[in-house]
Motif scaffolding. Structure first.
Motif, PDB file in Angstrom:
ATOM      1  N   GLN A  31      -0.750   1.179  -5.619  1.00  0.00           N
ATOM      2  CA  GLN A  31       0.198   0.945  -4.512  1.00  0.00           C
ATOM      3  C   GLN A  31       0.990   2.213  -4.178  1.00  0.00           C
ATOM      4  N   THR A  72       2.150  -4.308  -0.261  1.00  0.00           N
ATOM      5  CA  THR A  72       2.862  -3.712  -1.409  1.00  0.00           C
ATOM      6  C   THR A  72       4.188  -4.402  -1.715  1.00  0.00           C
ATOM      7  N   ILE A  83      -6.115  -3.229  -2.800  1.00  0.00           N
ATOM      8  CA  ILE A  83      -5.228  -2.091  -2.467  1.00  0.00           C
ATOM      9  C   ILE A  83      -6.093  -0.842  -2.228  1.00  0.00           C
TER      10      ILE A  83
END
Ligand code: SF4
Ligand code: SF3
Length: 553
Positions: A31, A72, A83
């Motif tokens: 992230q 996120t 992600i």
């Protein structure tokens, strides 16, 4: 790992080994890489705009930005694979944007130049360690400036999430997207520019206010004006599907597909206010609400006798007891859990619901809770409220909004509501309401003029309602919002709440109580600024705070 974006962070410092939310160090690093990619794409989106690119050419970047950022947020996406996918999409978009910019508009620096297209999973994760909080804070070299950078980052995350909700209903404002990209471009810099960063924080508040107004309008345009509606909070015999999260468009699609199948649909958590929209409550098989707020889902989902769909935040790592009947949508992701795509095809979910027992009996007597006190329903009551205040029937209006969570000290907000005198009016927003609406002291309570004491204004997504009501009341009374007999208590957890707080501060709203603890990313010096300029107050205890509220503080 170092993540401190939410209130429940470890020891009110930071999650450093694994998230209190369950996020792993690996996903956290991924992230961090994604947020860096967002800044890079933002720099190039600015460059493309300056070079004259059209909104059509920028559309992919706009949509990607809000969705990638939404993924996120706390309790949204725990899937490292998903992600990584966002990062690759972002890198491809960045290359397209490069072609739309000119040598004159081309951004420079390491963030602009990052290129991870085609990199391996391990490389993407490794990159995250080089752009996490410790590295960036060191590069900036000033903790207070970095705190402002984080405040704006988390607020911008909330604003992007709300913008993603708007986009679900086909609404996107190019001017807002331009501002969002400018905010992230500013956040890409590690120059400790105190004034610029402070301005950036307020800009996020402004952007989020505009996004919330657009969201409010989009909901009303798509589903009709919300109206006070009693919702059945107890079970009805029959097959069942549970829908959680905030996204009303997904709920509508499910209601259409389940019509005539004999399967009932229940709302959970932040979906509760959905029952107040004419376009949704017209479906007779939207039978009621089940459960409470997100933090109880491990127990509540396990006991629900049917499949469960989580449309947006909050999701928790599921227990085995319901993993096979949990479905995620949109930006939500959990490894190994079925994900419903953009076609919103619920056929498998419906099939599963039909194969299960469902609720075997209807609970009698039923319990109801009334939702739908959106500004469109509250403003017509404004004269009644003003009269009640003048005649002494109403002593104070207290808005209690924001997030719920698992910590015991979040009971503060219920205690605050219970401690308030019987002649006060309580407005609720967000999933924080879930504890309050079940208080025996407050259920069914009315003011002496017959008005209900507890008015449920909706999801955190409906925070714009509070802004409209406060603004209109102040106009009617010829005073400022800060002079109204109104107090605000904000229960924050994740980044949507951070965005709402910045919107209120940007509007000049003072005297907000924030709890149950202050964000770990606010340094003492920055807190002083907030206290001095906005009289932002940490919550203390319900008894003392009620005394202070009733004394007009
Ligand atoms: Fe910790 Fe919150 Fe970050 Fe999760 S989102 S890792 S709980 S700070
Ligand atoms: Fe709740 Fe997650 Fe914030 Fe929408 S559902 S308010 S925490």
């Amino acid at each position: 790992m170092m993540c401190r974006q939410c209130e429940q962070t470890q020891d009110h410092y930071a999650c450093t080994t694994v998230g209190v939310c369950g996020k792993t160090a690996e996903t956290s690093a991924m992230q961090d890489t994604l947020m860096h990619a967002v800044k890079s794409v933002s720099l190039w989106a600015n460059a493309a705009r300056e070079a004259g690119a059209t909104e059509e050419e920028l559309h992919a970047a706009n949509v990607w930005t809000i969705r990638a950022v939404f993924s996120t947020l706390t309790n949204v996406n725990f899937s490292e694979d998903r992600i990584a996918e966002y990062i690759q999409q972002g890198m491809a978009i960045k290359r397209d944007l490069e072609k739309l910019s000119t040598p004159e508009t081309k951004p420079v620096g390491s963030v602009a130049e990052m290129d991870l297209l085609g990199k391996s999973f391990e490389e993407l994760e490794e990159f995250g360690h080089t752009v996490g909080i410790p590295k960036r804070q060191e590069a900036m070299g000033d903790d207070d400036c970095f705190s402002l950078n984080e405040i704006a980052t988390y607020g911008a995350k909330g604003a992007c999430a709300y913008a993603a909700h708007c986009y679900q209903m086909g609404k996107m404002d190019p001017a807002i997207m331009k501002d969002i990209h400018q905010v992230f471009s500013k956040l890409a810099s590690d120059v400790p520019d105190m004034d610029g960063l402070l301005a950036n924080v307020l800009k996020v508040g402004d952007i989020n206010g505009r996004v919330l107004a657009m969201l409010d309008d989009a909901h009303a345009t798509t589903f009709g004006n919300p109206e006070p509606t009693p919702v059945k909070m107890t079970a009805t015999e029959g097959k069942a599907i549970l829908v959680s999260g905030h996204d009303l468009v997904d709920l509508e699609a499910l209601l259409k597909q389940t019509e005539g199948t004999g399967v009932n649909v229940y709302t959970h958590g932040e979906m509760l206010p959905a029952h107040s929209y004419p376009g949704l409550k017209k479906y007779k098989h939207l039978v009621g609400n089940y459960g409470t707020a997100w933090q109880n889902q491990k127990f509540e989902f396990a006991l629900f006798p049917g499949p469960i769909i989580v449309t947006t935040n909050c999701v928790l790592e599921p227990r085995r007891a319901y993993r096979e009947r949990l479905y995620t949508m949109n930006e939500v992701g959990v490894d190994g859990v079925a994900h419903i795509g953009e076609d919103r095809d619920f056929s498998k979910v419906i099939e599963q619901a039909q194969s299960m027992k469902g609720f075997t009996r209807t609970v009698e007597p039923p319990v109801y809770h009334t939702v739908g006190f959106n500004h469109r329903a509250v403003l017509p009551l404004a004269n009644q409220v003003i009269e009640a205040a003048k005649s002494g029937a109403l002593s104070r209006i207290v808005l209690i909004g924001g997030c719920d969570g698992s910590q015991f000290d979040r009971n503060y907000f219920t205690e605050l509501a219970e401690e308030l005198p019987d002649d006060s009016l309580i407005l609720t927003l967000g999933c924080a309401k879930n504890r309050i609406i079940r208080s025996p002291k407050l259920m069914g309570a009315t003011l002496s003029n017959g008005m209900p004491r507890l008015l449920d204004m909706g999801q955190c997504n409906d925070s714009y309602s509070a802004v409209v009501v406060a603004t209109e009341l102040s106009k009617a009374l010829g005073c400022t919002v800060n002079d109204l007999p109104l107090s605000l208590a904000l229960s924050h957890l994740e980044q949507k709440a951070a965005a709402v707080l910045l919107t209120l501060l940007n509007l000049g709203v003072k005297n907000i109580r924030l709890g149950p603890s202050l964000p770990a990313y606010v340094t003492p010096n920055v807190l002083n600024v907030l206290v001095n300029n906005y009289n932002l107050m940490p919550t203390t205890n319900a008894q003392d705070d009620v005394k202070s509220i009733m004394a007009g503080h």
